[in-house]
Enzyme design. Structure first.
Site, PDB file in Angstrom:
ATOM      1  N   CYS A   1     -50.469  16.905 -13.118  1.00 14.86           N
ATOM      2  CA  CYS A   1     -50.844  16.588 -14.495  1.00 14.86           C
ATOM      3  C   CYS A   1     -50.985  17.909 -15.254  1.00 14.86           C
ATOM      4  CB  CYS A   1     -52.190  15.858 -14.496  1.00 14.86           C
ATOM      5  SG  CYS A   1     -52.728  15.330 -16.146  1.00 14.86           S
TER       6      CYS A   1
ATOM      7  N   ASN B   1     -67.043  12.830  -8.939  1.00  9.93           N
ATOM      8  CA  ASN B   1     -66.601  13.096  -7.569  1.00  9.93           C
ATOM      9  C   ASN B   1     -66.423  14.597  -7.477  1.00  9.93           C
ATOM     10  OD1 ASN B   1     -66.048  10.746  -5.866  1.00  9.93           O
ATOM     11  ND2 ASN B   1     -64.695  10.137  -7.534  1.00  9.93           N
TER      12      ASN B   1
ATOM     13  N   CYS C   1     -60.965  17.666 -12.558  1.00  8.14           N
ATOM     14  CA  CYS C   1     -59.969  16.806 -11.906  1.00  8.14           C
ATOM     15  C   CYS C   1     -59.077  17.594 -10.962  1.00  8.14           C
ATOM     16  CB  CYS C   1     -59.137  16.125 -12.985  1.00  8.14           C
ATOM     17  SG  CYS C   1     -57.820  15.103 -12.330  1.00  8.14           S
TER      18      CYS C   1
ATOM     19  N   CYS D   1     -57.997  18.989 -17.297  1.00 10.09           N
ATOM     20  CA  CYS D   1     -59.439  18.665 -17.280  1.00 10.09           C
ATOM     21  C   CYS D   1     -60.097  19.404 -16.111  1.00 10.09           C
ATOM     22  CB  CYS D   1     -59.654  17.157 -17.123  1.00 10.09           C
ATOM     23  SG  CYS D   1     -58.880  16.203 -18.443  1.00 10.09           S
TER      24      CYS D   1
ATOM     25  N   CYS E   1     -54.456   1.242  -7.995  1.00  9.56           N
ATOM     26  CA  CYS E   1     -54.471   2.385  -8.908  1.00  9.56           C
ATOM     27  C   CYS E   1     -53.208   3.189  -8.639  1.00  9.56           C
ATOM     28  CB  CYS E   1     -55.725   3.209  -8.617  1.00  9.56           C
ATOM     29  SG  CYS E   1     -55.762   4.775  -9.492  1.00  9.56           S
TER      30      CYS E   1
ATOM     31  N   CYS F   1     -59.504  11.572  -7.690  1.00 13.20           N
ATOM     32  CA  CYS F   1     -58.064  11.620  -7.918  1.00 13.20           C
ATOM     33  C   CYS F   1     -57.472  12.969  -7.540  1.00 13.20           C
ATOM     34  CB  CYS F   1     -57.730  11.201  -9.338  1.00 13.20           C
ATOM     35  SG  CYS F   1     -57.930  12.369 -10.646  1.00 13.20           S
TER      36      CYS F   1
ATOM     37  N   LEU G   1     -63.663   9.721 -22.032  1.00 15.57           N
ATOM     38  CA  LEU G   1     -64.441  10.382 -23.083  1.00 15.57           C
ATOM     39  C   LEU G   1     -65.261  11.529 -22.481  1.00 15.57           C
ATOM     40  CD1 LEU G   1     -64.773  10.006 -26.118  1.00 15.57           C
ATOM     41  CD2 LEU G   1     -66.729   8.528 -25.667  1.00 15.57           C
TER      42      LEU G   1
ATOM     43  N   GLU H   1     -50.389   9.780  -5.192  1.00 16.34           N
ATOM     44  CA  GLU H   1     -51.382   8.934  -4.540  1.00 16.34           C
ATOM     45  C   GLU H   1     -51.519   7.574  -5.208  1.00 16.34           C
ATOM     46  OE1 GLU H   1     -55.158  10.863  -4.359  1.00 16.34           O
ATOM     47  OE2 GLU H   1     -54.236  12.753  -3.825  1.00 16.34           O
TER      48      GLU H   1
END
Ligand code: SAH
Length: 345
Positions: A109, A289, A116, A113, A102, A332, A214, A89
């Site tokens: 990935c 989000n 995400c 996390c 972006c 994302c 962070l 994306e």
């Protein structure tokens, strides 16, 4: 097939030389590539040469599969197709100072996390430097010569420092003479905090803005949402940030996603401020989000404002990230995921 997009001009000159092509041809090809042209569009090359190139090389390794334009703010979300059938994306945002794109640095990935969407299926593969440049060239083509991308943020899917060599090559390509020429001061690289690679980056002499995700004021909370925090304690992370500031003279941006019931109370803001005191830095607050597949809560507008005012009261430079493209799967990884799942059903 050889991807010419990721080559420096000199490498392309050498590649052409091996094929008995003069340096001026390599320069023409290089310029065309950075203008977003495919071989068919390289009109000052003889037809037979274009055919010869087409048979063994690729000029544009990325294409726009879908684009969705926000009705609210003109943000455009792209799904970029790669040659092996994978997709990533990108998001094009229009600010008063120009267009910001972006881009993604990996397909998926592996950082894990918990908030995400990009990491839900792990990392499929890293993008090449040519593919990252290809994302930018697609966006420029989309703007159709009327305008172009001025700023870049490496905040799409993937962890840039987990694809270190390709990302460094990509950044160096941006400043090649005769190339796309995006100033590195207009580029932000966002990392979840791979500490040793942050030291490497500080040595590269590439003046990009370093953004650090962070998302917590201490290790205990950080480890709940970010597995990388188990490998690198916050103290080490902040040391690496101080080193980056010292080596580059540039402030570091801290991303802080506010997650309901996890990290958004006054005491968290106070603890965060105490850790960042005296540092040349800026905090960017992101209201979470909410990702369907994750059991995490967002925050109210009042919580964002309150957290921000506590930080301000403690003299921490802070802004909230403008939420753009809320109606087009802003967070994302969400559009790619919907597309992949859609295909499976
Ligand atoms: N891997 C890099 C860059 C990609 S993510 C990094 O971790 O920084 C870009 C930013 O969006 C990061 O700060 C990331 O933590 C944040 N992000 C990811 N998912 C999010 C979500 N659902 N809501 C808010 N921010 C999110």
């Amino acid at each position: 097939m050889i991807e010419l997009t990721g080559m420096f001009q000199q490498e392309l000159i050498d590649w052409c030389k091996e094929r008995k092509l003069p340096a001026f041809r390599a320069k023409q090809i290089f310029r065309w590539i950075h203008q977003g042209a495919d071989f068919d569009g390289m009109t000052n090359l003889p037809l037979n040469l274009r055919e010869q190139l087409k048979a063994e090389a690729v000029a544009q390794p990325v294409q726009i599969l879908t684009e969705r334009r926000s009705k609210i703010d003109d943000t455009v979300k792209f799904l970029f197709g790669l040659r092996d059938g994978n997709c990533v994306e990108g998001v094009l945002m229009h600010y008063h100072h120009g267009y910001t794109l972006c881009i993604s640095t990996q397909v998926g990935c592996r950082m894990g996390c918990t908030f995400c969407a990009s990491t839900l299926e792990g990392c499929v593969r890293s993008l090449t430097a040519g593919e990252m440049l290809g994302e930018v060239l697609c966006a420029n083509n989309y703007l159709g010569g009327k305008d172009r991308v001025h700023n870049l943020v490496l905040m799409g899917s993937g962890e840039p420092l987990d694809n270190y060599d390709n990302v460094m090559r990509f950044l160096r390509l941006l400043r090649e003479p005769d190339g796309i020429q995006i100033g590195l001061r207009n580029v932000s690289l966002s990392t979840c905090g791979i500490v040793p690679k942050m030291y490497d980056l500080a040595q590269e002499d590439l003046p990009v803005t370093l953004s650090v995700s962070l998302h917590a004021p201490n290790d205990e909370i950080r480890r709940q949402t970010m597995p990388i925090a188990k490998a690198h304690p916050m103290e080490d992370l902040l040391c690496a940030c101080r080193n980056y500031i010292e080596k580059t003279g540039r402030r570091v941006i801290f991303e802080y996603a506010l997650v309901g019931g996890v990290n958004c109370e006054d005491r968290h803001a106070i603890e965060l401020a105490s850790k960042l005191r005296g540092m040349q830095c800026h905090v960017n607050l992101i209201p979470l989000n909410v990702v369907e597949e994750r059991d995490l809560k967002g925050v109210t507008e009042a919580t964002v404002r309150r957290f921000m005012s506590v930080l301000e009261g403690l003299h921490i430079s802070v802004t909230r990230r403008r939420e753009m493209g809320d109606d087009i799967e802003g967070a994302c990884g969400q559009l790619r995921r919907k597309t992949i799942i859609g295909e499976q059903q």
